[in-house]
Motif scaffolding. Structure first.
Motif, PDB file in Angstrom:
ATOM      1  N   GLY A 224       0.862  -1.151   0.024  1.00  0.00           N
ATOM      2  CA  GLY A 224       0.142  -0.059  -0.060  1.00  0.00           C
ATOM      3  C   GLY A 224       0.820   1.370  -0.234  1.00  0.00           C
ATOM      4  N   GLU A 225       1.989   1.116  -0.549  1.00  0.00           N
ATOM      5  CA  GLU A 225       2.861   2.353  -0.300  1.00  0.00           C
ATOM      6  C   GLU A 225       2.404   3.386  -1.301  1.00  0.00           C
ATOM      7  OE1 GLU A 225       4.317  -0.490  -1.696  1.00  0.00           O
ATOM      8  OE2 GLU A 225       5.232  -1.159   0.207  1.00  0.00           O
TER       9      GLU A 225
ATOM     10  N   CYS B  47       1.450  10.307  -0.271  1.00  0.00           N
ATOM     11  CA  CYS B  47       1.540  11.880   0.240  1.00  0.00           C
ATOM     12  C   CYS B  47       1.864  11.753   1.711  1.00  0.00           C
ATOM     13  CB  CYS B  47       0.284  12.377   0.063  1.00  0.00           C
ATOM     14  SG  CYS B  47       0.021  12.711  -1.844  1.00  0.00           S
ATOM     15  N   PRO B  48       1.373  10.970   2.668  1.00  0.00           N
ATOM     16  CA  PRO B  48       1.698  11.253   3.753  1.00  0.00           C
ATOM     17  C   PRO B  48       3.133  10.975   4.156  1.00  0.00           C
ATOM     18  CG  PRO B  48      -0.482   9.993   4.015  1.00  0.00           C
ATOM     19  CD  PRO B  48       0.081  10.202   2.349  1.00  0.00           C
ATOM     20  N   LEU B  49       3.557   9.968   3.406  1.00  0.00           N
ATOM     21  CA  LEU B  49       5.021   9.565   3.656  1.00  0.00           C
ATOM     22  C   LEU B  49       6.024  10.645   3.286  1.00  0.00           C
ATOM     23  CD1 LEU B  49       5.074   5.966   2.601  1.00  0.00           C
ATOM     24  CD2 LEU B  49       5.596   6.545   4.763  1.00  0.00           C
ATOM     25  N   ILE B  50       5.488  11.310   2.089  1.00  0.00           N
ATOM     26  CA  ILE B  50       6.383  12.454   1.613  1.00  0.00           C
ATOM     27  C   ILE B  50       6.422  13.639   2.612  1.00  0.00           C
ATOM     28  CG2 ILE B  50       6.805  13.985  -0.143  1.00  0.00           C
ATOM     29  CD1 ILE B  50       6.216  11.692  -2.239  1.00  0.00           C
TER      30      ILE B  50
ATOM     31  N   SER C  25       8.208  -3.367   3.075  1.00  0.00           N
ATOM     32  CA  SER C  25       7.519  -1.958   2.808  1.00  0.00           C
ATOM     33  C   SER C  25       8.440  -1.317   3.082  1.00  0.00           C
ATOM     34  CB  SER C  25       6.359  -2.031   3.894  1.00  0.00           C
ATOM     35  OG  SER C  25       5.358  -3.040   3.501  1.00  0.00           O
ATOM     36  N   LEU C  26       9.134  -0.770   4.066  1.00  0.00           N
ATOM     37  CA  LEU C  26      10.350   0.036   4.368  1.00  0.00           C
ATOM     38  C   LEU C  26      11.233   0.226   3.332  1.00  0.00           C
ATOM     39  CD1 LEU C  26      11.020   2.305   5.958  1.00  0.00           C
ATOM     40  CD2 LEU C  26      12.630   0.771   7.356  1.00  0.00           C
TER      41      LEU C  26
ATOM     42  N   LEU D 277      11.826   3.300   0.722  1.00  0.00           N
ATOM     43  CA  LEU D 277      13.395   3.909   0.869  1.00  0.00           C
ATOM     44  C   LEU D 277      13.870   3.965  -0.716  1.00  0.00           C
ATOM     45  CD1 LEU D 277      14.889   2.310   3.766  1.00  0.00           C
ATOM     46  CD2 LEU D 277      14.480   4.738   3.395  1.00  0.00           C
ATOM     47  N   GLU D 278      13.420   3.301  -1.546  1.00  0.00           N
ATOM     48  CA  GLU D 278      13.898   2.745  -2.881  1.00  0.00           C
ATOM     49  C   GLU D 278      12.906   3.902  -3.744  1.00  0.00           C
ATOM     50  OE1 GLU D 278      13.074  -1.330  -3.858  1.00  0.00           O
ATOM     51  OE2 GLU D 278      15.282  -1.974  -2.894  1.00  0.00           O
ATOM     52  N   LEU D 279      11.911   4.040  -3.475  1.00  0.00           N
ATOM     53  CA  LEU D 279      10.883   5.041  -3.914  1.00  0.00           C
ATOM     54  C   LEU D 279      11.342   6.385  -3.621  1.00  0.00           C
ATOM     55  CD1 LEU D 279       7.592   3.217  -4.006  1.00  0.00           C
ATOM     56  CD2 LEU D 279       8.910   3.612  -6.236  1.00  0.00           C
ATOM     57  N   ARG D 280      12.102   6.545  -2.555  1.00  0.00           N
ATOM     58  CA  ARG D 280      12.670   7.910  -1.932  1.00  0.00           C
ATOM     59  C   ARG D 280      11.264   8.509  -1.484  1.00  0.00           C
ATOM     60  NH1 ARG D 280      17.796   9.061  -3.038  1.00  0.00           N
ATOM     61  NH2 ARG D 280      18.413   7.922  -4.829  1.00  0.00           N
ATOM     62  N   TYR D 281      10.285   7.786  -1.061  1.00  0.00           N
ATOM     63  CA  TYR D 281       9.210   8.415  -0.056  1.00  0.00           C
ATOM     64  C   TYR D 281       9.523   8.592   1.333  1.00  0.00           C
ATOM     65  CZ  TYR D 281       5.810   6.698  -3.846  1.00  0.00           C
ATOM     66  OH  TYR D 281       5.445   6.248  -5.154  1.00  0.00           O
TER      67      TYR D 281
END
Length: 176
Positions: free
Chosen positions: A51-52, A57-60, A72-73, A77-81
C-alpha cells in the motif's frame, strides 16, 4: 526538542519500528495512537503490504514515527518516499523472528542508516538501534556483533541469558 536540534531539516521519521507482520504493524500502530493521544506534534504512519502508493503523500509530508514491515520500508526507501536523514531510533521488534524472516531487507536498511549517519559528522542527536525479542537466536547475536558498538544487552529470561552467556550445563545426579 533540544536533543533533535542538530538533525537536518526534512520530513523523515525520528523513529522506525520494524515488525514481522501486518498484524504486528496494526497492533503497535493502535497502541502508539493510544499512548500518544493528544500529542499533535507526533505524526504516526503504519506501512505494510503493497500500500505504499496509497500512503505516498503522508510519507512524503513526513512523520515522527513510522511502523512498518521490512519489505515495505525497503520499497519506500527505494521510491524515496522516506528518508533516513533524521532517524534516531531504529527499533526491531520480535527481533528473533523479524531478523530470521527479513535478513536481507534489515541488513540493507541498517547499512543505509549507517551511510546516512556517516554524512552527519556534527550530529549530536541520539543514534540507537533497539532489538526486542523472546529468544536469543544466532541471527540476533550476528546482528548485534555486526551492527552494534558496545551494546547494552538486557535478557529477562534466565534460560535465554544462559544461552547468551554460554553457561556450561553440568548435570548432577543426586541420590537420597
Amino acid at each position: 526538542s533540544g536533543r533533535y536540534n542538530s538533525l537536518p531539516k526534512g520530513s523523515g521519521p525520528y523513529a522506525i519500528i520494524l515488525v514481522s507482520s501486518w498484524n504486528a504493524v496494526r497492533k503497535i500502530f493502535i497502541e502508539a495512537l493510544s499512548l500518544l493521544q493528544g500529542e499533535r506534534n507526533i505524526r504516526i504512519i503504519d506501512l505494510f503490504g503493497a500500500g505504499e502508493d496509497l500512503k505516498m503523500c503522508p510519507l512524503i509530508n513526513g512523520c515522527e514515527l513510522l511502523i512498518a514491515t521490512p519489505p515495505s520500508l525497503k520499497r519506500v526507501l527505494e521510491l524515496r518516499y522516506v528518508q533516513l536523514n533524521r532517524l534516531c531510533h531504529l527499533v526491531i521488534d520480535d527481533a528473533d523472528e523479524t531478523l530470521t524472516e527479513f535478513t536481507m531487507e534489515i541488513r540493507e536498511i541498517t547499512v543505509n542508516y549507517f551511510r546516512e549517519l556517516s554524512r552527519q559528522e556534527d550530529r549530536s542527536a541520539p543514534q540507537q538501534i533497539l532489538l526486542f525479542g523472546t529468544q536469543w537466536e544466532h541471527i540476533v547475536q550476528n546482528y548485534v556483533q555486526s551492527y552494534m558498538v558496545d551494546p547494552t544487552i538486557v535478557i529477562t529470561s534466565r534460560y535465554e541469558a544462559s544461552l547468551y552467556g554460554k553457561v556450561k550445563q553440568v548435570p548432577i545426579v543426586c541420590r537420597k
